[in-house]
Structures are given as C-alpha cells and as structure tokens.
Design a protein around this motif. Structure first.
Motif, PDB file in Angstrom:
ATOM      1  N   ASN A  57       0.498  -0.976   0.197  1.00  0.00           N
ATOM      2  CA  ASN A  57      -0.216  -0.158   0.049  1.00  0.00           C
ATOM      3  C   ASN A  57       0.906   1.461  -0.098  1.00  0.00           C
ATOM      4  O   ASN A  57       0.243   1.941  -0.869  1.00  0.00           O
ATOM      5  N   VAL A  90       2.180   1.695  -3.434  1.00  0.00           N
ATOM      6  CA  VAL A  90       0.847   2.000  -4.201  1.00  0.00           C
ATOM      7  C   VAL A  90       0.774   4.022  -4.372  1.00  0.00           C
ATOM      8  O   VAL A  90       0.674   4.734  -5.119  1.00  0.00           O
ATOM      9  N   LEU A  91       0.982   4.363  -2.896  1.00  0.00           N
ATOM     10  CA  LEU A  91       0.478   5.385  -2.670  1.00  0.00           C
ATOM     11  C   LEU A  91       1.861   6.187  -2.814  1.00  0.00           C
ATOM     12  O   LEU A  91       0.862   7.227  -3.858  1.00  0.00           O
ATOM     13  N   LEU A 101       3.150   5.957  -6.070  1.00  0.00           N
ATOM     14  CA  LEU A 101       3.285   5.795  -7.400  1.00  0.00           C
ATOM     15  C   LEU A 101       2.203   6.603  -7.410  1.00  0.00           C
ATOM     16  O   LEU A 101       2.686   7.870  -8.621  1.00  0.00           O
ATOM     17  N   VAL A 102       0.610   6.520  -7.297  1.00  0.00           N
ATOM     18  CA  VAL A 102      -0.024   7.518  -7.343  1.00  0.00           C
ATOM     19  C   VAL A 102      -0.291   8.637  -7.248  1.00  0.00           C
ATOM     20  O   VAL A 102      -0.297   9.843  -7.914  1.00  0.00           O
ATOM     21  N   LEU A 103       1.030   8.797  -6.384  1.00  0.00           N
ATOM     22  CA  LEU A 103       0.839  10.381  -5.870  1.00  0.00           C
ATOM     23  C   LEU A 103       1.633  11.338  -6.243  1.00  0.00           C
ATOM     24  O   LEU A 103       1.740  12.793  -6.340  1.00  0.00           O
ATOM     25  N   ARG A 104       2.565  10.563  -6.760  1.00  0.00           N
ATOM     26  CA  ARG A 104       3.818  11.008  -7.411  1.00  0.00           C
ATOM     27  C   ARG A 104       3.394  12.188  -8.415  1.00  0.00           C
ATOM     28  O   ARG A 104       2.520  11.488  -9.632  1.00  0.00           O
ATOM     29  N   PRO A 105       3.732  12.921  -8.832  1.00  0.00           N
ATOM     30  CA  PRO A 105       3.772  14.589  -9.587  1.00  0.00           C
ATOM     31  C   PRO A 105       3.976  13.669 -10.950  1.00  0.00           C
ATOM     32  O   PRO A 105       2.688  13.880 -12.268  1.00  0.00           O
ATOM     33  N   LYS A 106       5.172  13.027 -11.573  1.00  0.00           N
ATOM     34  CA  LYS A 106       4.553  12.683 -12.816  1.00  0.00           C
ATOM     35  C   LYS A 106       5.085  10.878 -13.194  1.00  0.00           C
ATOM     36  O   LYS A 106       5.380  10.428 -11.951  1.00  0.00           O
ATOM     37  N   LEU A 107       4.404  10.407 -14.117  1.00  0.00           N
ATOM     38  CA  LEU A 107       4.079   8.897 -13.788  1.00  0.00           C
ATOM     39  C   LEU A 107       5.460   8.823 -14.965  1.00  0.00           C
ATOM     40  O   LEU A 107       5.672   7.993 -15.670  1.00  0.00           O
ATOM     41  N   ILE A 130       6.123   4.688 -15.073  1.00  0.00           N
ATOM     42  CA  ILE A 130       6.230   3.576 -14.865  1.00  0.00           C
ATOM     43  C   ILE A 130       6.918   2.632 -15.878  1.00  0.00           C
ATOM     44  O   ILE A 130       6.530   2.945 -16.563  1.00  0.00           O
ATOM     45  N   ARG A 131       7.227   1.858 -16.031  1.00  0.00           N
ATOM     46  CA  ARG A 131       7.374   0.577 -16.895  1.00  0.00           C
ATOM     47  C   ARG A 131       6.878  -0.922 -16.661  1.00  0.00           C
ATOM     48  O   ARG A 131       7.300  -1.599 -16.429  1.00  0.00           O
ATOM     49  N   ILE A 191       4.607  -3.788 -12.023  1.00  0.00           N
ATOM     50  CA  ILE A 191       3.579  -2.342 -12.358  1.00  0.00           C
ATOM     51  C   ILE A 191       5.332  -1.522 -12.960  1.00  0.00           C
ATOM     52  O   ILE A 191       5.226  -0.620 -13.707  1.00  0.00           O
ATOM     53  N   VAL A 194      -6.904   7.348  -2.595  1.00  0.00           N
ATOM     54  CA  VAL A 194      -6.041   6.965  -2.913  1.00  0.00           C
ATOM     55  C   VAL A 194      -5.924   6.234  -3.999  1.00  0.00           C
ATOM     56  O   VAL A 194      -6.046   6.320  -5.577  1.00  0.00           O
ATOM     57  N   ARG A 240      -5.757   7.976 -12.315  1.00  0.00           N
ATOM     58  CA  ARG A 240      -5.075   7.816 -13.410  1.00  0.00           C
ATOM     59  C   ARG A 240      -3.718   7.100 -14.200  1.00  0.00           C
ATOM     60  O   ARG A 240      -3.556   7.815 -14.907  1.00  0.00           O
ATOM     61  N   VAL A 279       6.972  -2.864 -21.153  1.00  0.00           N
ATOM     62  CA  VAL A 279       8.676  -3.029 -21.784  1.00  0.00           C
ATOM     63  C   VAL A 279       8.177  -4.778 -22.047  1.00  0.00           C
ATOM     64  O   VAL A 279       8.676  -5.078 -23.223  1.00  0.00           O
TER      65      VAL A 279
END
Lengths: 160, 120
Positions: A72, A75-76, A78-84, A86-87, A133, B22, B29, B104
């Motif tokens: 959790n 995920v928190l 990841l989601v709240l980060r301003p720039k996404l 992820i790969r 993710i 969230v 998002r 990827v």
C-alpha cells in the motif's frame, strides 16, 4: 498432523474425565498437559510435532500482513507522484510448488506484494505469469521476496 | 471511552478513508487495466480492512460489544480481494485488452506456443 491434534483433544477429554469436572478451564488445562506428554513422546510420531506447523502458519500470516502494508505504501507513492514514470510488463515466474492449494496461496501472496499482480497460471501449475508495475528495478527484488514466500509455504506443507 | 482509544479509532478510520481515496485516484490516473488493478486490489483492500477494524474497536470500546461478524468480514475480504483482482486481469488479458503502449515485456504472449512445445 490431524492425528496429533485428535490425540491431543482425546487426552484433554481423558483429563476432564479423571477430574470429573466438565468446564472449558479443565479442558484447556488437560490440553496443555496433553501437549507436554506429546512433546515427550514425539519421537514415536511419523511426522513433525504439529506445533511446528502451527508456528509456520502464523509466520506466513504475519508475512501476509507485512507485505500488504508495504504494497500500500508503494502504490501510494506511485499514484501521488507528480510525474508518472512507470514501466509495466508481464514476466514469467517458475515455481517449485506442486499442489493446487500451495499455488493458490502463492499467487494470493504475490498479488498482495508491492508492485506485482498474477495474470495467469499455466496449465501444468509450473509457471506464473505476473504483471509488474515497474519491471526494471522490481524484477530481481521480487524474485528474492518470492523465494522467501515459497520457502514459508514449503515450511507449512513439508511432511517429514 | 478513553482518549487513547478515541485517537486510535480516529486514526484507523482516517487511514482507511485516505487509502480508499488513493485507490480511487489511482483508478483515474493510471494508464491501463492492469496498472489500475494494482491500485484497486491493494489500496482498497487495506482501506476497507482499516475501516472495519475501526468499527470493531469502536463498538468494543463504547458498548463493550464484541462483534465477531466484523472480524469475519475482515477475514473474508482479505481472502477474496486478491482473487478478484487476479480474475479481472486474467479475463481482461484473455479477451484481448491491450496493455499500455509503454509496457516493456510480455512473456504471456507466447504462452500457448510454449505449452505446445512442452507437451511434445
């Protein structure tokens, strides 16, 4: 293991009959005394002493809780980060577990692990297809975590 | 009810509500079904569990009522939520939902080929 528990309950009833008092307290005291007797006689049993497995199940449950909280927080972040950045991707994971319930338990654990989700299980129960993710830095770390999970599950299901 | 238990219950409730928020935010998002499933199956699980636990402790502290149904609810949620997440993403993959275009790798793509090879 089931036989050992049954024997322990039987010994507790024996204690209740010897005391001629039929209450929960007497049962619990008889159960604990029976546990001591069985601990002394454990070399006559075929399998391990059953408290080992009870402890292994408890350990697995605590591991489950810890991973859920860690997942959790991940995920928190990841989601709240301003720039996404992820790969995501799907990778195959070879498992050594054999029976159906072991594989089910492992895939439940993996699904609750940070950043991984089981998408498919191959027909022969040997390969799990896992959606990660963020595959770059996770793939190896996840391998470690799952080795610890697999070990914990094997500890529960071991027969010797 | 003592102050400590009040604060404890309030914190649990707030954490649960925040995690659910969230999860909802992640659903909006994140880019595709699978990544959304990550947010939904994890944050929502712990969020609901926290709220149920707070309810349990509230009735225990305020009325002295031990509600075993709430504990059962937590246990059922704990077991069923990851299975639901797995089934949804599996159904999505098998009905051909595309992954995000920046994904990827995809080992599942040649699964059918591999299984045919292993049978031989």
């Amino acid at each position: 293991m089931a036989f050992q528990i049954l024997l322990n309950v039987f010994l507790a009833f024996l204690w209740m009959f010897l005391q001629v008092s039929f209450s929960a307290q007497t049962f619990i005291i008889g159960y604990l005394l029976g546990l001591l007797v069985m601990l002394g006689m454990r070399r006559f049993f075929k399998g391990r002493f059953y408290l080992h497995r009870v402890w292994a199940v408890t350990y697995l449950f605590l591991l489950f809780l810890k991973e859920l909280i860690k997942a959790n927080i991940d995920v928190l972040k990841l989601v709240l980060r301003p720039k996404l950045n992820i790969r995501p991707g799907i990778f195959a994971f070879q498992t050594e577990l054999e029976t159906d319930w072991e594989v089910t338990l492992l895939s439940n654990l993996i699904t609750l692990t940070p950043g991984t989700l089981v998408v498919d299980v191959s027909d022969d129960n040997k390969t799990l297809y896992i959606h990660a993710i963020d595959i770059g830095d996770v793939a190896e770390a996840v391998e470690d975590i799952k080795n610890s999970f697999e070990k914990a599950i094997m500890e529960v299901s071991r027969h010797d | 009810m003592t102050v400590t238990s009040e604060v404890f219950i309030a914190v649990l409730l707030l954490i649960g509500a925040f995690l659910s928020l969230v999860a909802a935010f992640g659903l909006i998002r994140l880019p595709d079904v699978y990544t959304r499933n990550h947010a939904a199956s994890k944050s929502a699980t712990l969020g609901v569990m926290c709220i149920l636990l707070a309810t349990f402790f509230y009735f225990l502290a305020a009325d002295g009522f031990f509600s075993s149904r709430l504990l059962l609810g937590i246990a059922f949620f704990f077991i069923t939520a990851p299975v639901a997440g797995h089934l949804i993403s599996r159904a999505a993959y098998n009905s051909g939902v595309k992954m995000w275009d920046q994904s990827v790798r995809d080992d599942l793509k040649d699964k059918a080929k591999k299984e045919a090879a292993s049978k031989r």
